[in-house]
Design a protein around this motif. Structure first.
Motif, mmCIF file in Angstrom:
data_model
loop_
_atom_site.group_PDB
_atom_site.id
_atom_site.type_symbol
_atom_site.label_atom_id
_atom_site.label_comp_id
_atom_site.label_asym_id
_atom_site.label_seq_id
_atom_site.Cartn_x
_atom_site.Cartn_y
_atom_site.Cartn_z
ATOM 1 N N VAL A 1 0.842 -1.204 0.000
ATOM 2 C CA VAL A 1 0.000 0.000 0.000
ATOM 3 C C VAL A 1 0.875 1.250 0.000
ATOM 4 O O VAL A 1 0.646 2.192 -0.766
ATOM 5 N N ILE B 1 -2.136 5.703 2.037
ATOM 6 C CA ILE B 1 -3.573 5.925 2.248
ATOM 7 C C ILE B 1 -3.810 7.427 2.330
ATOM 8 O O ILE B 1 -3.171 8.116 3.131
ATOM 9 N N LEU B 2 -4.671 7.929 1.493
ATOM 10 C CA LEU B 2 -4.964 9.374 1.409
ATOM 11 C C LEU B 2 -3.681 10.184 1.240
ATOM 12 O O LEU B 2 -3.521 11.255 1.826
ATOM 13 N N GLY B 3 -2.742 9.627 0.503
ATOM 14 C CA GLY B 3 -1.490 10.327 0.212
ATOM 15 C C GLY B 3 -0.473 10.272 1.336
ATOM 16 O O GLY B 3 0.605 10.861 1.234
ATOM 17 N N ALA C 1 -7.497 -0.225 3.210
ATOM 18 C CA ALA C 1 -6.824 0.896 2.514
ATOM 19 C C ALA C 1 -7.649 1.343 1.311
ATOM 20 O O ALA C 1 -7.835 2.546 1.092
ATOM 21 N N GLN C 2 -8.157 0.383 0.557
ATOM 22 C CA GLN C 2 -8.984 0.710 -0.596
ATOM 23 C C GLN C 2 -10.246 1.461 -0.160
ATOM 24 O O GLN C 2 -10.658 2.439 -0.784
ATOM 25 N N ASN D 1 -9.299 5.058 0.896
ATOM 26 C CA ASN D 1 -8.964 5.851 -0.306
ATOM 27 C C ASN D 1 -10.211 6.181 -1.121
ATOM 28 O O ASN D 1 -10.361 7.309 -1.608
ATOM 29 N N LYS D 2 -11.094 5.191 -1.248
ATOM 30 C CA LYS D 2 -12.342 5.443 -1.997
ATOM 31 C C LYS D 2 -13.230 6.455 -1.256
ATOM 32 O O LYS D 2 -13.886 7.280 -1.880
ATOM 33 N N GLY E 1 -12.123 8.787 0.590
ATOM 34 C CA GLY E 1 -11.452 10.088 0.538
ATOM 35 C C GLY E 1 -11.443 10.781 1.891
ATOM 36 O O GLY E 1 -11.276 11.989 1.987
ATOM 37 N N THR F 1 -11.157 9.883 6.524
ATOM 38 C CA THR F 1 -11.021 8.899 7.600
ATOM 39 C C THR F 1 -12.280 8.860 8.470
ATOM 40 O O THR F 1 -12.266 8.257 9.541
#
Lengths: 291, 381
Positions: B62, B68-70, B318-319, B322-323, B325, B327
Motif C-alpha cells: 500500500v 492511504i490518502l497520500g 486501505a482501498q 482511499n475510496k 477520501g 477517515t
C-alpha cells in the motif's frame, strides 16, 4: 464379536497408559502421603526429551530412549529437592500446591522452548500394526501392554524380593519406624521420586507415537490416571494397574455403545460411583476412625 | 502582571479547545494508523506471527503504491494473548488512540464476539477473520469479514461430495465445541437441501485420545463419503491414522483444518487423497499466486491462510479509506460495502450489506502431502 474384540484391545491399550501413570501417583503417595499433580507433566517432558534426542539431534532411538529416562531420573531428583524436600515437614496441602505449581512451570517451560505445535515421534517399530483375523493390533499399543505386564512383574519382584524394595515399603508404611531401623528415609523418598518420574516418562514415551507430543498430553492422561488410582484403591499398586485398565475399557465401550462425546464422562461417572459407594477403591481397605 | 477577566476567558477557551485541536492534528498526522490485535503470545503465537507478516506485507504494498490518502500507513500491533480477556484489553488500548482509523481483529470467532460490544461503542471499521456466520448478522455494522463464513464451508463440502464426487451416503463427523457443532449443522443442512440425509451424524469431544469407537461407527454405517469439522490438529491426526489402520478408505472432505500444515505433518500419509475446503489456495487465482510469491520473497516461508486474510484485510481497508477520501468512519464503511470484484489473496471480494466480503471456498486435494487446488465454488445467494 469383531467389534467387541477391537474395542477390548484398544481399551486395554489406552488403559495400560493410564495404569503406568497411575503407578507413579501411587508410589509417591505411599512414600510421602501427598498426591503429585505434576505426574502427568513427567510424561510430557519425557516425550519432548525423546523429540530432542531422536528427532532434533537424530540420535538412535534406543540411545534417545535411555537418555530420556536418565533425564527423567534427574528430573525426579530435582523435583524431590526443589518441590518436596523444602516442604516435607509441612502439612500435605502446601506440598500438593507446590506440585501443581511445578506442573505449570514444566508445561510453560516446554511451551516457551518448543511452541504450541504438536510434534511427531516415530514408534519403535516400522510396521504400524498387524491384522489378526478381524482385529487390527496397533504395534505401539502391543508394546504398551507388554511393558505394563513386565512392570507389574518387576514391581512385584522388586518390592517383595529385594532389600531396597522392602526398605521403600517400610518407609512408605511408617517413616519414623523405618528411620529407627537405620533406613535413610530421605534417600528412600528420593528414590521413589526418581522411580515415579521414570515411570511417568516411560508412559509418555510409549504413548507419544499414538497421541503425538504436545503440551497437553500429560494433563490429559494424568486426569484419567488419577481417577484410575481412586478406582483401584489409592495407595495400592495392583489397584492402580487394574483401575487404569478398567477405566480404559469402560470408556472405550461406553463411547462405542452409549455416546462418543460423553466418553470422558464415563470415566468420571465411574469415579463418582466409587467415591460414593466404595471410596476405598477396589483393593483399598476401609479406614475407620478410632473412638 | 494583572490577570484581567478577558485574559482569564481567553485562557479558559484555549484550555478547552487545545486538546481537541491537538487530537485533530494528531489524527491528521504524518501517517495513517491502523491498529491490529494479534496473538503475539499464547497458544496461537506461531500463527499470530504469520498474521502480522501478512499485514505488514500488505502495508508495504500500500505504501509503495502511494499510501492511504497520500500518507504512509503505519501498523500498531497489540498482543491479544490468544485469549478473550487479552483481546478486550488489546482492543481497548488501540481504541484509546484517536488517530487510529481502522482495525484488524481476530481470526477466532470467540475473540471477535468478545470485542464486538466495544467495536459497536467505538464506531470504527474492524476487519475480522472469524468465520461464525452470526458475527456479521448480529447488528454490528462495524465488522467486515475477510474470510468466507462457515455457512459457505458446509455448503461447499456438501456440494463437492455430493455433486463432484457423486456420493450420497454421508458420515458427518464434528467436534462438539461451538465451531464443530455449527459446522456439522451447516453441513447437514446443506446435505438436506441437496436431498441427502447423512447415515451418521457423529460428534466427539476435543482432545480425545482414541477414535476407535468413531471409526467403527463410520465403518458400520456403510457411509461412502466422510465430511468433517475438526477443531484441533492432533485430534485430526489421531483420527486419520486410526481411520486408515482400521481399513476405512472412503473419500473424505474436511473443513479447513484438514489442509493445515500441522495436520499434514501429524497425520502424514493418512491424509493422502483427502479433500478440504480452504479459504486460501495458492493456485486459485492470479492474485493468490502473486501474494504467495511476494510473501515467500519477503519472509522465505510458504504463505498460508493465517497470513492471507490479514494481507487482504489491510488492502481492503486501505482501498475503502482511499475510496471514501476521508477517515470518517461512516464514509469508510460505505466505501468498504461498495467494494466489488476486488482481487484478494483469498479470492474475489464482493461485500454484501452484512459485511461479508467472500461467498465461496476453494476445494483442494492432498496429493502425497502437497495441497493442490482443485476448484472454487462460489455462491451468489
Amino acid at each position: 464379536m469383531d467389534l467387541v474384540l477391537q474395542l477390548l484391545f484398544t481399551g486395554i491399550g489406552i488403559g495400560a497408559v493410564y495404569a503406568l501413570v497411575a503407578l507413579g501417583f501411587v508410589l509417591i503417595f505411599r512414600a510421602t502421603n501427598v498426591v503429585n499433580f505434576a505426574q502427568g507433566e513427567f510424561s510430557m517432558v519425557a516425550a519432548y526429551l525423546m523429540v530432542v534426542f531422536s528427532v532434533d539431534l537424530g540420535w538412535p532411538y534406543w540411545l534417545s530412549f535411555l537418555l530420556s529416562l536418565a533425564g527423567m531420573a534427574l528430573l525426579g531428583v530435582i523435583f524431590n529437592l526443589g518441590v518436596y524436600y523444602p516442604l516435607r515437614h509441612r502439612s500435605f496441602l502446601p506440598v500438593i500446591i507446590a506440585t501443581i505449581g511445578a506442573s505449570i512451570l514444566m508445561a510453560n517451560s516446554v511451551l516457551a522452548i518448543y511452541g504450541p505445535q504438536p510434534q511427531v515421534l516415530q514408534g519403535w517399530f516400522d510396521t504400524p500394526g498387524i491384522q489378526l483375523g478381524p482385529v487390527y493390533l496397533d504395534s505401539q499399543y502391543l508394546l504398551i501392554i507388554a511393558v505394563t505386564i513386565a512392570l507389574v512383574i518387576f514391581n512385584y519382584w522388586f518390592f517383595e524380593h529385594t532389600m531396597l524394595g522392602k526398605k521403600l515399603q517400610a518407609t512408605s508404611q511408617d517413616k519414623e519406624m523405618a528411620s529407627l531401623l537405620g533406613i535413610s528415609v530421605s534417600t528412600m523418598i528420593m528414590l521413589t521420586f526418581i522411580y515415579s518420574a521414570v515411570l511417568g516418562g516411560l508412559a509418555g514415551i510409549l504413548v507419544a507415537p499414538v497421541l503425538f507430543v504436545s503440551i497437553q498430553m500429560g494433563s490429559t492422561i494424568a486426569l484419567k490416571a488419577f481417577a484410575a488410582t481412586i478406582i483401584g484403591g489409592f495407595g495400592d499398586v495392583t489397584g492402580a494397574i487394574i483401575g487404569g485398565l478398567a477405566l480404559g475399557v469402560i470408556e472405550t465401550f461406553g463411547a462405542a455403545y452409549i455416546s462418543v462425546p460423553y466418553k470422558d464422562g464415563f470415566a468420571f461417572l465411574v469415579l463418582i460411583l466409587f467415591l460414593v459407594f466404595r471410596p476405598q477403591g477396589i483393593f483399598g481397605e476401609r479406614v475407620a476412625e478410632k473412638a | 502582571m494583572k490577570l484581567t477577566r478577558r485574559d482569564f476567558a481567553a485562557g479558559m477557551a484555549a484550555g478547552i479547545v487545545a486538546p481537541h485541536i491537538i487530537t485533530r492534528a494528531r489524527a491528521q498526522g504524518a501517517t495513517v494508523k491502523i491498529g491490529m490485535c494479534a496473538p503475539v503470545t499464547g497458544p496461537a503465537a506461531e500463527s499470530g506471527g504469520y498474521a502480522i507478516k501478512g499485514a505488514k506485507l500488505a502495508l508495504d504494498t500500500v505504501n509503495k503504491a502511494g499510501g492511504i490518502l497520500g500518507k504512509q500507513a503505519e501498523l500498531i500491533v497489540e498482543d491479544d494473548q490468544t485469549t478473550n480477556p487479552g483481546i478486550v484489553l488489546a482492543f481497548s488500548k488501540l481504541a484509546a488512540q484517536p488517530d487510529i482509523v481502522g482495525f484488524i481483529g481476530s481470526i477466532r470467532s470467540t475473540q471477535v464476539h468478545a470485542i464486538a460490544p466495544d467495536v459497536l461503542k467505538l464506531g470504527k471499521p474492524v476487519m475480522i477473520g472469524g468465520t461464525d456466520p452470526n458475527l456479521t448478522h448480529m447488528g454490528n455494522q462495524w465488522l467486515f469479514r475477510c474470510r468466507p463464513n462457515d455457512s459457505y464451508s458446509g455448503r461447499v463440502i456438501a456440494e463437492y461430495g455430493a455433486s463432484t464426487l457423486g456420493k450420497k451416503k454421508w458420515a458427518v463427523l464434528h467436534s462438539t465445541d461451538a465451531f464443530g457443532t455449527a459446522g456439522g449443522k451447516a453441513l447437514t443442512e446443506a446435505l438436506t437441501k441437496l436431498g441427502v440425509a447423512p447415515v451418521l451424524d457423529q460428534g466427539y469431544a476435543n482432545q480425545s485420545q482414541d477414535f476407535t469407537p468413531v471409526v467403527l461407527a463410520i465403518k458400520q454405517s456403510g457411509a461412502d463419503v466422510l465430511g468433517s469439522y475438526f477443531t484441533f490438529e492432533n485430534d485430526l491426526g489421531i483420527f486419520a491414522r486410526q481411520l486408515r489402520q482400521l481399513g476405512v478408505n472412503i473419500p473424505w472432505v474436511g473443513s479447513p483444518s484438514i489442509t493445515d500444515v500441522t495436520a499434514l505433518k501429524l497425520a502424514g500419509p493418512a491424509l493422502y487423497n483427502t479433500y478440504g475446503v480452504a479459504d486460501y489456495a495458492e493456485d486459485s487465482t492470479e492474485a493468490s499466486k502473486a501474494f504467495a510469491n511476494a510473501y515467500h520473497d519477503a519472509y522465505k516461508v510458504v504463505a498460508d491462510g493465517q497470513s492471507s486474510w490479514t494481507y487482504d484485510a489491510i488492502n481492503v481497508l486501505a482501498q475503502g479509506i482511499n475510496k471514501a477520501g476521508s477517515t470518517e468512519p461512516g464514509k469508510i464503511r460505505e466505501a468498504i460495502l461498495a467494494i466489488k470484484k476486488f482481487p484478494g489473496a483469498e479470492g474475489e471480494y464482493n461485500f454484501d450489506q452484512n459485511g461479508d466480503g467472500l461467498h465461496g471456498y476453494n476445494v483442494v486435494k492432498n496429493e502425497k502431502g502437497s495441497i493442490v487446488f482443485d476448484k472454487h465454488i462460489e455462491f451468489t445467494d
